[in-house]
Design a protein around this motif. Structure first.
Motif, mmCIF file in Angstrom:
data_model
loop_
_atom_site.group_PDB
_atom_site.id
_atom_site.type_symbol
_atom_site.label_atom_id
_atom_site.label_comp_id
_atom_site.label_asym_id
_atom_site.label_seq_id
_atom_site.Cartn_x
_atom_site.Cartn_y
_atom_site.Cartn_z
ATOM 1 N N TYR A 6 0.837 -1.200 0.000
ATOM 2 C CA TYR A 6 0.000 0.000 0.000
ATOM 3 C C TYR A 6 0.869 1.245 0.000
ATOM 4 O O TYR A 6 2.035 1.187 0.357
ATOM 5 C CB TYR A 6 -0.881 0.040 1.259
ATOM 6 N N GLU A 12 -4.176 8.267 0.000
ATOM 7 C CA GLU A 12 -5.432 7.770 -0.571
ATOM 8 C C GLU A 12 -5.218 6.397 -1.182
ATOM 9 O O GLU A 12 -4.155 6.096 -1.719
ATOM 10 C CB GLU A 12 -5.946 8.725 -1.634
ATOM 11 N N PRO A 14 -5.941 3.922 -4.085
ATOM 12 C CA PRO A 14 -6.415 3.989 -5.467
ATOM 13 C C PRO A 14 -7.721 3.218 -5.656
ATOM 14 O O PRO A 14 -7.906 2.143 -5.085
ATOM 15 C CB PRO A 14 -5.271 3.348 -6.270
ATOM 16 N N ASP A 15 -8.627 3.785 -6.409
ATOM 17 C CA ASP A 15 -9.917 3.176 -6.740
ATOM 18 C C ASP A 15 -10.838 2.987 -5.531
ATOM 19 O O ASP A 15 -11.805 2.234 -5.609
ATOM 20 C CB ASP A 15 -9.730 1.826 -7.454
ATOM 21 N N GLN A 16 -10.533 3.639 -4.410
ATOM 22 C CA GLN A 16 -11.401 3.588 -3.232
ATOM 23 C C GLN A 16 -11.528 5.006 -2.659
ATOM 24 O O GLN A 16 -10.949 5.326 -1.619
ATOM 25 C CB GLN A 16 -10.854 2.626 -2.182
ATOM 26 N N PRO A 17 -12.289 5.865 -3.348
ATOM 27 C CA PRO A 17 -12.412 7.248 -2.887
ATOM 28 C C PRO A 17 -12.977 7.314 -1.474
ATOM 29 O O PRO A 17 -13.835 6.522 -1.104
ATOM 30 C CB PRO A 17 -13.367 7.892 -3.892
ATOM 31 N N ARG A 27 -7.586 -0.092 5.497
ATOM 32 C CA ARG A 27 -8.200 1.151 5.054
ATOM 33 C C ARG A 27 -9.016 1.759 6.191
ATOM 34 O O ARG A 27 -9.611 1.044 7.000
ATOM 35 C CB ARG A 27 -9.064 0.944 3.821
#
Length: 160
Positions: A6, A12, A14-17, A27
């Motif tokens: 990660y 941030e 990626p692809d998980q706003p 996360r």
């Protein structure tokens, strides 16, 4: 070879706003990172340099914090909330009583936010508007939430 899965903590995903990487590698919501949380709800509390936990580690510790929150709220004349102690962490969550109308729930959230010195964050969903307060009190994560506009969910006039 030392390979990272990660990005760095706080970055941030990626692809998980709306999510960043916690210090634990899991996360966490960006709002939790902004509120000072650095690990996810499943992982142990952060520790200081001497290995001592900086947040309560037992449900009894969290219950003591909750007792203080309720006592100070009563003294301040705040509306009552329905409190829950998370079964797998020492996190506290609360919400106004669901039978309160939207206006009363909004006023309750505003009163608690003012008392805690934080802002109410709102997010519009398809059938309601959610309101949230997140903070840390004496090392315990506290989240107060409510649905402050349920008119669309119930087909009442005025829904967005």
């Amino acid at each position: 070879m030392n390979e990272k899965t990660y990005p760095e903590p706080g970055s941030e995903i990626p692809d998980q706003p709306g999510y960043v990487v916690g210090k634990c590698g899991h996360r966490i919501a960006t709002s939790e990172w902004r509120a000072g949380f650095r690990t996810c709800e499943r992982c142990p509390a952060e520790q200081d340099g001497g290995g001592k936990a900086t947040t309560p580690t037992t449900h009894l510790d969290a219950a003591r914090v909750l007792t203080g929150i309720i006592r100070r709220a009563e003294e301040a004349g705040l509306p009552l909330l329905h409190w829950s102690l998370h079964p797998h962490t020492t996190n506290l969550s609360a919400s106004p009583y669901v039978r309160d109308d939207d206006e009363t729930q909004s006023a309750t959230m505003a009163a608690w936010a003012a008392h805690l010195g934080v802002e109410v964050e709102t997010e519009r969903h398809a059938s309601y508007t959610g309101a949230e307060i997140e903070t840390v009190i004496d090392g315990v994560r506290v989240k107060i939430w409510a649905h402050v506009d349920r008119s669309a969910a119930y087909g009442q006039a005025g829904g967005a």
